[in-house]
Design a protein around this motif. Structure first.
Motif, PDB file in Angstrom:
ATOM      1  N   PRO A  45     -74.000  -1.007  88.950  1.00  0.00           N
ATOM      2  CA  PRO A  45     -74.075   0.273  89.599  1.00  0.00           C
ATOM      3  C   PRO A  45     -72.958   1.201  89.777  1.00  0.00           C
ATOM      4  N   SER A  46     -72.052   2.159  88.092  1.00  0.00           N
ATOM      5  CA  SER A  46     -71.322   2.284  87.935  1.00  0.00           C
ATOM      6  C   SER A  46     -70.519   2.315  88.995  1.00  0.00           C
ATOM      7  N   GLY A  47     -70.783   2.781  90.253  1.00  0.00           N
ATOM      8  CA  GLY A  47     -70.342   3.263  91.576  1.00  0.00           C
ATOM      9  C   GLY A  47     -70.057   1.572  92.094  1.00  0.00           C
ATOM     10  N   ARG A  48     -70.256   0.886  91.389  1.00  0.00           N
ATOM     11  CA  ARG A  48     -70.085  -0.449  92.364  1.00  0.00           C
ATOM     12  C   ARG A  48     -68.713  -1.617  92.266  1.00  0.00           C
ATOM     13  N   THR A  49     -68.327  -1.937  93.174  1.00  0.00           N
ATOM     14  CA  THR A  49     -66.614  -2.413  93.315  1.00  0.00           C
ATOM     15  C   THR A  49     -67.049  -3.772  92.258  1.00  0.00           C
ATOM     16  N   VAL A  50     -66.275  -4.502  90.826  1.00  0.00           N
ATOM     17  CA  VAL A  50     -66.797  -5.490  90.323  1.00  0.00           C
ATOM     18  C   VAL A  50     -65.550  -6.266  90.529  1.00  0.00           C
ATOM     19  N   LEU A  51     -63.866  -5.650  90.270  1.00  0.00           N
ATOM     20  CA  LEU A  51     -63.121  -6.544  90.981  1.00  0.00           C
ATOM     21  C   LEU A  51     -61.754  -4.925  91.867  1.00  0.00           C
ATOM     22  N   ALA A  52     -61.259  -5.410  92.872  1.00  0.00           N
ATOM     23  CA  ALA A  52     -60.363  -5.199  93.339  1.00  0.00           C
ATOM     24  C   ALA A  52     -59.373  -5.530  93.945  1.00  0.00           C
ATOM     25  N   PHE A  53     -57.746  -4.839  93.671  1.00  0.00           N
ATOM     26  CA  PHE A  53     -56.564  -5.604  93.684  1.00  0.00           C
ATOM     27  C   PHE A  53     -56.074  -5.102  94.563  1.00  0.00           C
ATOM     28  N   ASP A  54     -55.455  -5.402  95.725  1.00  0.00           N
ATOM     29  CA  ASP A  54     -54.703  -4.749  96.991  1.00  0.00           C
ATOM     30  C   ASP A  54     -53.369  -4.644  97.302  1.00  0.00           C
ATOM     31  N   ALA A  55     -52.606  -5.048  96.169  1.00  0.00           N
ATOM     32  CA  ALA A  55     -51.207  -4.698  96.869  1.00  0.00           C
ATOM     33  C   ALA A  55     -50.973  -6.428  96.944  1.00  0.00           C
TER      34      ALA A  55
END
Length: 529
Positions: free
Chosen positions: A331-341
């Motif tokens: 789904p377009s709103g689903r996070t597939v990759l995230a870098f946090d700091a």
């Protein structure tokens, strides 16, 4: 414009006697000539023959000026920067003179402008401040490529041969090459698949071994002329194919009529309704007519087949790529990759500092920045090949596929089919063959060892591994176009446009990035030289 170099009826072959180019005749002056063609068509071989680095099988090359040569990888990583520029001996001569130790020969050959020209050439190539005593092994691939450009400027040959000069360069390096092309006073002959560079040439030689064509203008003009010529060749082939079918059908029908007449004559002979002398005369005349008509039909069929074969030779014979790229359902709103700091260091050298971004389903993000800014490191962190010093990385549970320009995760000792199945154990052997066929790696090519593949074949095998099998939710692309010929790049672009998963791309090929319809570009502006 007087010719600096002329090729007369050149014939080039591979060591196993495969003909690359036949009857190549062309003159080169103070213009910029681009050379394009599929991998293996003989582009680099042609450059070497023009430069005198190899002897053609047939024909000759006449040179009226000094010819220079620049390898795409730059100088070997031995010696120092001065040796890479080819000025070690000349600088040593100046040092001896300034130290009061110079001999007569030193004064006779001293180049008092050399130091200023070296400094100017390094500055123009974005290498200001680079110590001449720095070891070449300490330079990145992009820096060595820039050093090769600086050396070419110092040598100033009348005509310079350049083999993929922008392959390892970042955006600033490519701009430097473009400026060099604009300022170069002599002739340039450039093998390249960089479409931005090819827009700046005066004409393009297209190799489709063993044939060749010359098109005036840059890349856009070439594509227009190329596509029109291919459309005409395809239409002529279709017309001649229809003619050949009609001629063969008419010949078959005529042969059937003669056979029916012959059968009628046999029946008349059998029932005795006509005199034997008359029947014999009719038979002889019929056989003579049949033989004459058969000869005419055979010639018409033969002529039609010859014309069709000639038209087939004029059709485009590039890689038969049929790429399908399906993404996993995300789904377009689903996070597939995230870098946090996220921060990362190599030893004491901080490379990534508190980087944050997120990619959701179907999103297309590119990383930009100069060589050494950490773009490839971010991709390795995203895949889990590296661990951050601090911060958090969140990944989808779906498949993440990565492709680097050297396809380092394909075992060179395995066949291509075996390597793909090791990379993805869920890939059946039939699915592996089917995926490779999409990238024109069929039959015997699929059974080659990875270690003997050309750069372009190796990357196509890697793409088959990325786009075949289980659909990925995210594709990580690290300079995917570096070793592909232009038509393979265009086919890849079409596939990625149709791909409905997410993309994280690193590429210095702006035309490629433009084609895949990015949503966002994230700049990593740290330069490390």
């Amino acid at each position: 414009m007087s010719a600096l170099l002329s090729a007369n009826s050149l014939t080039l072959r591979t060591p196993d006697h495969h003909v690359l180019l036949e009857d190549f005749t062309l003159s080169f002056g103070c213009e910029v000539t681009g050379v394009v063609g599929p991998n293996g068509a003989g582009k680099s071989t042609l450059l070497k023959a023009l430069a005198g680095a190899l002897t053609p099988v047939g024909g000759q090359v006449v040179r009226h000026g000094r010819i220079g040569w620049m390898e795409q990888s730059g100088p070997d990583a031995t010696g120092d920067v001065a040796s890479g520029l080819g000025v070690s001996e000349a600088l040593a001569r100046l040092s001896r003179i300034l130290a009061g130790e110079g001999g007569e020969a030193d004064f006779d050959h001293a180049d008092w402008t050399l130091e200023a020209r070296v400094e100017a050439s390094l500055e123009q190539m974005g290498l200001s401040g680079l110590a001449l005593t720095a070891p070449l092994s300490s330079l990145s691939g992009g820096q060595r490529a820039r050093l090769a450009l600086a050396r070419a400027m110092l040598d100033a040959p009348d005509i310079l041969m350049m083999d993929e000069p922008t392959n390892n360069l970042d955006a600033e390096g490519r701009d430097a090459v473009h400026q060099m092309m604009a300022d170069w006073p002599g002739g340039l002959v450039i093998v390249s698949h960089d479409r931005a560079l090819l827009e700046r040439v005066d004409r393009i030689i297209a190799l489709e071994g063993p044939g060749w064509s010359v098109f005036g203008g840059g890349w856009t003009e070439y594509v227009t002329q190329r596509d029109a010529a291919r459309a005409r060749a395809e239409a002529e082939h279709d017309r001649l194919e229809a003619d050949a079918r009609q001629i063969k059908r008419a010949a078959k029908e005529a042969q059937a009529r003669l056979e029916r007449r012959a059968q009628s004559g046999k029946r008349q002979r059998a029932d005795g309704s006509n005199a034997k002398v008359l029947l014999d005369a009719m038979k002889a005349r019929s056989e003579s007519t049949a033989a004459r008509l058969a000869g005419v039909r055979d010639k018409r069929v033969s002529d039609a087949e010859a014309k069709l074969e000639a038209a087939s030779d004029q059709r485009h014979r590039g890689p038969r790529l049929n790429i399908r790229a399906q993404g996993a359902d995300s789904p377009s709103g689903r996070t597939v990759l995230a870098f946090d700091a996220v921060s990362f260091s190599y030893g004491e050298t901080a490379l990534i500092d508190r980087l944050s971004f997120a990619i959701t389903g179907g999103m297309r993000l590119a990383l930009s920045g100069p060589n050494g800014a950490g773009k490839t490191t971010v991709l390795k962190l995203a895949q889990g090949l590296l661990t951050p010093r601090s911060g958090e990385i969140r990944r989808t549970t779906g498949r993440i596929a990565r492709l680097d320009q050297t396809v380092s995760d394909l075992d060179p000792d395995l066949t291509v089919v075996e390597a793909l199945r090791v990379r993805d154990p869920n890939l059946t052997i039939n699915a592996a063959y089917a995926a490779l066929a999409q990238f024109d790696l069929r039959n015997a090519q699929a059974e080659k060892r990875v270690g003997v593949l050309s750069g372009g074949e190796r990357l196509r095998a890697g793409l088959a591994g990325v786009l075949g099998g289980e659909p990925p939710e995210l594709i990580l692309l690290d300079e995917p176009t570096n070793h592909l010929d232009i038509e393979a790049v265009e086919a890849l672009e079409e596939a990625l446009v149709a791909f409905d998963g997410a993309l994280l791309a690193v590429s210095h090929d702006q035309a490629f990035l433009d084609a895949i319809s990015l949503d966002q570009t994230l700049s990593l502006d740290r330069a490390r030289f």
